[in-house]
Every structure is written in C-alpha cells, then in structure tokens.
Design a protein around this motif. Structure first.
Motif, PDB file in Angstrom:
ATOM      1  N   ILE A 170       4.317  -0.745  -0.111  1.00  0.00           N
ATOM      2  CA  ILE A 170       3.858  -1.189  -1.565  1.00  0.00           C
ATOM      3  C   ILE A 170       3.881   0.198  -2.473  1.00  0.00           C
ATOM      4  CG2 ILE A 170       1.418  -1.863  -2.481  1.00  0.00           C
ATOM      5  CD1 ILE A 170       1.469  -3.639  -0.405  1.00  0.00           C
ATOM      6  N   GLU A 171       4.112   1.260  -2.033  1.00  0.00           N
ATOM      7  CA  GLU A 171       3.028   2.491  -2.548  1.00  0.00           C
ATOM      8  C   GLU A 171       4.296   2.989  -3.370  1.00  0.00           C
ATOM      9  OE1 GLU A 171       0.545   5.567  -1.300  1.00  0.00           O
ATOM     10  OE2 GLU A 171       2.432   6.396  -0.918  1.00  0.00           O
ATOM     11  N   ALA A 172       5.782   3.172  -2.264  1.00  0.00           N
ATOM     12  CA  ALA A 172       6.834   3.237  -2.926  1.00  0.00           C
ATOM     13  C   ALA A 172       7.626   2.157  -4.003  1.00  0.00           C
ATOM     14  CB  ALA A 172       7.967   3.170  -1.611  1.00  0.00           C
ATOM     15  N   CYS A 173       7.608   1.110  -3.442  1.00  0.00           N
ATOM     16  CA  CYS A 173       8.020   0.036  -4.509  1.00  0.00           C
ATOM     17  C   CYS A 173       7.074  -0.226  -5.660  1.00  0.00           C
ATOM     18  CB  CYS A 173       7.667  -1.133  -4.014  1.00  0.00           C
ATOM     19  SG  CYS A 173       9.038  -1.864  -2.844  1.00  0.00           S
ATOM     20  N   ALA A 174       5.347   0.474  -5.291  1.00  0.00           N
ATOM     21  CA  ALA A 174       4.666   1.428  -7.275  1.00  0.00           C
ATOM     22  C   ALA A 174       5.645   1.935  -7.979  1.00  0.00           C
ATOM     23  CB  ALA A 174       3.192   1.368  -6.889  1.00  0.00           C
ATOM     24  N   GLU A 175       6.232   2.976  -6.972  1.00  0.00           N
ATOM     25  CA  GLU A 175       6.625   4.344  -7.903  1.00  0.00           C
ATOM     26  C   GLU A 175       7.975   3.773  -8.077  1.00  0.00           C
ATOM     27  OE1 GLU A 175       4.259   7.744  -4.678  1.00  0.00           O
ATOM     28  OE2 GLU A 175       6.441   6.954  -3.966  1.00  0.00           O
ATOM     29  N   ASN A 176       8.543   3.113  -8.001  1.00  0.00           N
ATOM     30  CA  ASN A 176       9.909   2.720  -8.787  1.00  0.00           C
ATOM     31  C   ASN A 176      10.046   1.753  -9.032  1.00  0.00           C
ATOM     32  OD1 ASN A 176      12.179   4.537  -7.341  1.00  0.00           O
ATOM     33  ND2 ASN A 176      10.270   4.199  -5.648  1.00  0.00           N
ATOM     34  N   ASN A 177       8.542   1.198  -9.270  1.00  0.00           N
ATOM     35  CA  ASN A 177       8.756  -0.623 -10.199  1.00  0.00           C
ATOM     36  C   ASN A 177       9.070  -1.306  -9.891  1.00  0.00           C
ATOM     37  OD1 ASN A 177       7.377   0.985 -12.220  1.00  0.00           O
ATOM     38  ND2 ASN A 177       9.784   2.187 -12.657  1.00  0.00           N
ATOM     39  N   THR A 218      -6.172 -10.591   6.517  1.00  0.00           N
ATOM     40  CA  THR A 218      -4.575 -10.687   6.904  1.00  0.00           C
ATOM     41  C   THR A 218      -4.468  -9.884   6.167  1.00  0.00           C
ATOM     42  OG1 THR A 218      -4.424 -11.870   4.794  1.00  0.00           O
ATOM     43  CG2 THR A 218      -5.277 -13.562   7.037  1.00  0.00           C
ATOM     44  N   ILE A 219      -2.742  -9.511   6.974  1.00  0.00           N
ATOM     45  CA  ILE A 219      -1.872  -8.850   6.238  1.00  0.00           C
ATOM     46  C   ILE A 219      -1.456  -8.760   4.828  1.00  0.00           C
ATOM     47  CG2 ILE A 219       0.404  -9.444   6.080  1.00  0.00           C
ATOM     48  CD1 ILE A 219       0.899  -7.594   7.475  1.00  0.00           C
ATOM     49  N   GLY A 220      -1.811 -10.194   4.125  1.00  0.00           N
ATOM     50  CA  GLY A 220      -1.674 -10.237   2.640  1.00  0.00           C
ATOM     51  C   GLY A 220      -3.296  -9.557   2.066  1.00  0.00           C
ATOM     52  N   GLU A 221      -4.432 -10.388   2.524  1.00  0.00           N
ATOM     53  CA  GLU A 221      -5.091 -10.527   2.053  1.00  0.00           C
ATOM     54  C   GLU A 221      -5.425  -8.615   2.009  1.00  0.00           C
ATOM     55  OE1 GLU A 221      -8.349 -13.248   3.237  1.00  0.00           O
ATOM     56  OE2 GLU A 221      -7.562 -12.167   4.549  1.00  0.00           O
ATOM     57  N   TYR A 222      -5.287  -7.574   2.856  1.00  0.00           N
ATOM     58  CA  TYR A 222      -5.529  -6.279   3.113  1.00  0.00           C
ATOM     59  C   TYR A 222      -4.559  -6.207   1.969  1.00  0.00           C
ATOM     60  CZ  TYR A 222      -4.977  -1.620   4.859  1.00  0.00           C
ATOM     61  OH  TYR A 222      -5.551  -0.191   5.147  1.00  0.00           O
ATOM     62  N   ALA A 223      -2.667  -6.083   2.102  1.00  0.00           N
ATOM     63  CA  ALA A 223      -2.538  -5.930   0.486  1.00  0.00           C
ATOM     64  C   ALA A 223      -3.073  -5.906  -0.441  1.00  0.00           C
ATOM     65  CB  ALA A 223      -0.571  -6.628   0.790  1.00  0.00           C
ATOM     66  N   GLN A 224      -3.909  -7.253  -0.658  1.00  0.00           N
ATOM     67  CA  GLN A 224      -4.019  -6.706  -2.673  1.00  0.00           C
ATOM     68  C   GLN A 224      -5.337  -5.987  -2.197  1.00  0.00           C
ATOM     69  OE1 GLN A 224      -4.095 -11.567  -3.355  1.00  0.00           O
ATOM     70  NE2 GLN A 224      -6.104 -11.300  -2.146  1.00  0.00           N
ATOM     71  N   MET A 225      -5.881  -5.295  -1.287  1.00  0.00           N
ATOM     72  CA  MET A 225      -6.902  -4.315  -1.804  1.00  0.00           C
ATOM     73  C   MET A 225      -6.382  -3.476  -1.890  1.00  0.00           C
ATOM     74  SD  MET A 225      -9.880  -3.634   1.648  1.00  0.00           S
ATOM     75  CE  MET A 225      -9.333  -3.572   2.756  1.00  0.00           C
ATOM     76  N   ILE A 226      -5.529  -2.748  -1.186  1.00  0.00           N
ATOM     77  CA  ILE A 226      -5.007  -1.582  -1.164  1.00  0.00           C
ATOM     78  C   ILE A 226      -5.110  -1.315  -2.735  1.00  0.00           C
ATOM     79  CG2 ILE A 226      -4.600  -1.037   1.691  1.00  0.00           C
ATOM     80  CD1 ILE A 226      -2.423  -1.333   0.860  1.00  0.00           C
ATOM     81  N   ASN A 227      -3.877  -2.093  -2.669  1.00  0.00           N
ATOM     82  CA  ASN A 227      -2.996  -2.021  -4.210  1.00  0.00           C
ATOM     83  C   ASN A 227      -4.145  -2.274  -5.357  1.00  0.00           C
ATOM     84  OD1 ASN A 227      -0.848  -2.093  -5.766  1.00  0.00           O
ATOM     85  ND2 ASN A 227      -1.424  -4.414  -6.509  1.00  0.00           N
ATOM     86  N   GLU A 228      -5.282  -2.919  -5.005  1.00  0.00           N
ATOM     87  CA  GLU A 228      -6.575  -3.326  -6.047  1.00  0.00           C
ATOM     88  C   GLU A 228      -6.851  -2.253  -6.520  1.00  0.00           C
ATOM     89  OE1 GLU A 228      -5.745  -5.319  -8.835  1.00  0.00           O
ATOM     90  OE2 GLU A 228      -3.925  -5.795  -8.016  1.00  0.00           O
ATOM     91  N   GLY A 230      -6.741   1.287  -5.541  1.00  0.00           N
ATOM     92  CA  GLY A 230      -6.824   2.581  -5.902  1.00  0.00           C
ATOM     93  C   GLY A 230      -6.649   3.366  -4.936  1.00  0.00           C
ATOM     94  N   TRP A 231      -5.928   2.578  -4.030  1.00  0.00           N
ATOM     95  CA  TRP A 231      -6.005   3.638  -2.428  1.00  0.00           C
ATOM     96  C   TRP A 231      -4.445   4.032  -2.040  1.00  0.00           C
ATOM     97  CZ3 TRP A 231      -9.029  -0.187   0.787  1.00  0.00           C
ATOM     98  CH2 TRP A 231     -10.226  -0.580   1.061  1.00  0.00           C
ATOM     99  N   LEU A 232      -3.548   3.768  -3.312  1.00  0.00           N
ATOM    100  CA  LEU A 232      -1.925   4.097  -2.813  1.00  0.00           C
ATOM    101  C   LEU A 232      -2.155   5.234  -3.962  1.00  0.00           C
ATOM    102  CD1 LEU A 232      -0.671   0.765  -4.232  1.00  0.00           C
ATOM    103  CD2 LEU A 232      -0.863   1.435  -1.477  1.00  0.00           C
ATOM    104  N   SER A 233      -0.724   6.219  -3.357  1.00  0.00           N
ATOM    105  CA  SER A 233      -0.840   7.512  -3.728  1.00  0.00           C
ATOM    106  C   SER A 233      -1.188   7.259  -5.648  1.00  0.00           C
ATOM    107  CB  SER A 233       0.145   8.616  -3.304  1.00  0.00           C
ATOM    108  OG  SER A 233       0.424   9.366  -3.976  1.00  0.00           O
ATOM    109  N   ASN A 234      -2.053   9.225  -6.062  1.00  0.00           N
ATOM    110  CA  ASN A 234      -1.773   8.728  -7.126  1.00  0.00           C
ATOM    111  C   ASN A 234      -2.515   8.033  -8.805  1.00  0.00           C
ATOM    112  OD1 ASN A 234      -0.991  11.653  -7.604  1.00  0.00           O
ATOM    113  ND2 ASN A 234       1.616  10.659  -7.543  1.00  0.00           N
ATOM    114  N   GLY A 235      -3.277   6.785  -7.672  1.00  0.00           N
ATOM    115  CA  GLY A 235      -3.582   5.456  -8.050  1.00  0.00           C
ATOM    116  C   GLY A 235      -2.192   4.288  -8.564  1.00  0.00           C
ATOM    117  N   VAL A 236      -1.027   5.155  -8.380  1.00  0.00           N
ATOM    118  CA  VAL A 236      -0.382   3.751  -8.548  1.00  0.00           C
ATOM    119  C   VAL A 236      -0.781   2.079  -7.648  1.00  0.00           C
ATOM    120  CG1 VAL A 236       1.535   5.150  -8.839  1.00  0.00           C
ATOM    121  CG2 VAL A 236       1.441   4.346  -6.761  1.00  0.00           C
ATOM    122  N   LYS A 237      -0.170   1.431  -8.331  1.00  0.00           N
ATOM    123  CA  LYS A 237      -0.329  -0.444  -8.368  1.00  0.00           C
ATOM    124  C   LYS A 237       1.243  -0.759  -8.556  1.00  0.00           C
ATOM    125  CE  LYS A 237      -4.244  -2.568 -10.047  1.00  0.00           C
ATOM    126  NZ  LYS A 237      -4.690  -3.198 -11.077  1.00  0.00           N
ATOM    127  N   ALA A 238       1.492  -1.486  -7.569  1.00  0.00           N
ATOM    128  CA  ALA A 238       2.330  -2.410  -7.596  1.00  0.00           C
ATOM    129  C   ALA A 238       2.092  -3.948  -8.105  1.00  0.00           C
ATOM    130  CB  ALA A 238       3.160  -2.802  -6.366  1.00  0.00           C
TER     131      ALA A 238
END
Length: 411
Positions: A170-177, A218-228, A230-238
């Motif tokens: 998710i982090e890599a995709c956020a950084e590369n739009n 679930t992995i879907g719920e967790y994905a939403q949490m880490i994305n929203e 601000g737990w991704l590097s530099n606060g990016v959001k996918a």
C-alpha cells in the motif's frame, strides 16, 4: 466443503506431508493431524471477495494489473477452486506482474527463507518476490501498472508477515499514485483481541505498527486502518478500495480450506499460533519438523521428569532445519485443543520454569521482535504470574480498540 482441484500451475498440492519420524512410547502413529480437508463450518455460505467478481471486474477492465498473491488466492467453486490469476485471465483481465509474499507464490518456502524472482511456466507472467532482495515493490516494479490487487489469506497475528507485506505494498502504491484493491477474506482469529502491543522501538517486518499481538480485524479492515491512520511512511495515503466479504462476522467460525503457509496445517495450529508463535523467539521447538506444527512444544533440555510426551523433530516440508533436529524433545502435546479465545502464556512460562540450560530459552533479539516489547521477557524472568502480566496489556489493548472501531466492516 471446498476440495482442492489441480487445474493450474499456480495451485499448491497441500495434502503431501513428510513423516516426522517420531519414536518411542509416545508417538504420532495412532494420531491424525486433521488437515484443512475437513468440512468448512460455514460451507459455501460465506462469500469471499474473490468470488464477488461482478463487484471488482469492472474496476480492472482495460487496466494493466499487478497482483499480490499466493496459494490461498483462489475463487471457490462448487467442486473446487480456481486461482485468482487464472480467473482474471479467463475474464480477459490484463495481468502484467505477480508479486509473492513470504513462503513464495506456491507457499512452499520455509519461514524467513528468501524467495527468488521467477516466471510462471504456464502464463509466462513474471513473479516478483517481496521476500527476497526487497520486501517493498520498487518504483521500477510498479512501472506501467494501473492498479494493484492484494488477495492473501491472513490469520490475524501481528508477527505473521502477510500484513507487513500488505502495508509495504500500500505504501509503495501510494508513493507511485497507483490504486490498490484489496479482496477481503475471513480472519480465523478475528473473535478476540489480546497480547502485548507492539512498541515503536521494536517494530520490524514481524510487526510494523503499534497493534496488539492478536488484533481482531480482517486484512481488508486492517488495510483501511493503516492507510487512514497515517501509519504509512511520510504520511502518504493510497487510493484504496476494499471488496468486502458476505455472510461473515467477527464471531463466525471459519476453517481455512487451504493452509496459509507451510507450518499452519490445520485449524488447531491457527488457533494456537498466537500463543505458541512466541516460541519462535526462543530455543524451544514448537512443532516444526513434525506433522504437528504449532500444536506441541518441547526441547531436549526441558526437565524429562515433568513431561510424559516426547517427539523427534526432523527436516520436512516447510522446515529444512528445525530446532533440536533429530533430538528427543520433552514437552506437551496440544493437538486436541480446537479453539482459543485468548493469548496464553502458560506454556511459555512452563517451558521457562522447566528448562535445564544456563543460557535460558530466550533468543537475544528474536523474542523481543515477536513479543513487540522487552517487558515480556523481563516479566517472565521475574516470575510474574500470567494474570499479572496480562494486566499490563490492558491499556494498550483498550487504546487500540478505539482506533480499530473506526475501520470495522463487519459486526
């Protein structure tokens, strides 16, 4: 129930096991390791997101797709299943790249073993390992992709590395739009939250965020949490979308039809994994090198007068070099346990108190990485009771529950 059908080079034939070679009065000769071939409690009433093709195929049409997948990434059918990659190709979706997590695309590699890039012999698709030279997709690897699909079966334990792969993808995709589409699957340990909370100082690939050992999502719920959060590097959001499950709640029993990794062969191992997984950071064998992985523990240096059960670990499928290889281990058999509603320390404390070794059972950094804190080792060494130790977990768990509540998709 869903019985496996080998229709694709992508599928792992998971019924083959190597005999553990146990000897002596207490052996496995009269015991059966109930595999995932047993009937799913819910049969076909639960609809995993991969089966909800009408909800996600339009999002992939005319797109160049990357997919993060392994042997669990399947679309279920009445008499078997088809791998998601094959299903997408059959629906004329253009797949450019397959990314594989720990254990590889077929789920055969040992825990922690580096996995090399490869090419699928059937489709010619490149399979890029996210557990080799890099664990996060590189900018070059994401070139020319319009969207990345993530579909891997998780078991809801912090040090099970599929959620770390999810976070880095998710982090890599956020950084590369690049948008991310997560196809959700049930979490067999979603019915409770327990264990020590990861401390920031000890984050690693075995735990990248400050969550409890068992986090009940679930992995879907967790994905939403880490994305929203601000737990991704530099606060990016996918640009993230989750395709949810149908007919499932956090209290719904779910028996996985495919083993999610080599050393989780059945529902018992998955139920015990949060507690016995802590042995990974010790010198105690937790069943690796037998057919009862994470359903027993023991070591040659445990007090033989305290245990009637013994076993001999030997190299096998999923464990090329198990702890105490070929050595008689004294310990406990837990294979009759079917469900767990908490993380228990009683077996870890038992082993610690009955170990005849000057070095102790804890590995210098491995245990802290698994526990997420240095405190647990210190507490056990200080002879704290399980009840007293678990009291110290409560503030972290309650804090996490407040965050978690915002991202729950299911009741």
């Amino acid at each position: 129930m869903f019985l496996p059908s080998i229709k694709s080079t992508f599928l792992l034939w998971f019924f083959v096991f190597t005999a553990c070679g146990n000897q002596g009065k207490t052996s496995d000769s009269n015991k059966k390791n109930k595999d995932f071939a047993v009937a799913n409690t819910q049969k076909d009433s639960i609809l995993v997101a991969a089966n909800r093709t009408t909800d996600y195929l339009p999002l992939l049409k005319d797109k160049k797709v990357g997919i993060v997948a392994n042997q669990t990434s399947v679309v279920f059918k009445k008499n078997g299943y088809t791998h998601l990659v094959d299903s997408l190709i059959n629906h004329s979706i253009t797949i450019k790249t397959v990314f594989s997590p720990e254990h590889g695309f077929r789920g055969k590699a040992d825990a922690g073993e580096k996995v090399k890039n490869s090419v699928d012999t059937k489709t010619g698709l490149p399979i890029l390992s996210l557990h080799g030279k890099n664990r996060k997709p590189t900018k070059k690897q994401l070139e020319n992709l319009d969207i990345v699909v993530f579909d891997i079966q998780d078991v809801g334990v912090r040090f099970y590395t599929y959620i770390a792969t999810l976070q880095l993808v998710i982090e890599a995709c956020a950084e590369n739009n690049i948008p991310v589409l997560v196809l959700d699957r049930p979490n067999p340990n979603a019915h409770y939250i327990d264990g020590p909370t990861m401390e920031a100082a000890h984050t690693s690939f075995l735990g990248m965020t400050e969550i409890p050992l068992v986090y009940g999502m679930t992995i879907g719920e967790y994905a939403q949490m880490i994305n929203e959060e601000g737990w991704l590097s530099n606060g990016v959001k996918a640009d993230l979308k989750v395709i949810p499950l149908k007919n499932w709640t956090h209290k719904t029993p779910y028996n996985l039809p495919i083993r999610p990794s080599p050393n989780l062969p059945n529902a018992t191992s998955i139920a015990l994994y949060p507690s016995l997984g802590l042995f990974e950071g010790t010198t105690i064998n937790a069943g690796r090198g037998t057919e009862f992985q994470f359903q027993r523990y023991g070591a040659s240096f445990l007090d033989s007068t305290q245990y009637s059960f013994k076993f001999w670990p030997r190299p096998n499928f999923g464990s090329k070099s198990p702890k105490e290889n070929g050595t008689k281990c004294y310990g406990k058999d837990l294979s009759d346990i079917t469900t767990m509603n908490e993380v228990t320390l009683k077996w870890l404390i038992d082993a610690y108190n009955n170990a005849h070794t000057e070095k102790g059972i804890f590995l210098k950094s491995g245990f802290t990485k698994h526990a997420g804190t240095e405190k647990l080792q210190q507490q056990i060494g200080a002879k704290k009771t399980e009840k007293a130790i678990k009291e110290t977990w409560k503030p972290g768990i309650e804090k996490f529950k407040k965050i978690r509540k915002k991202y729950l998709i299911y009741s």
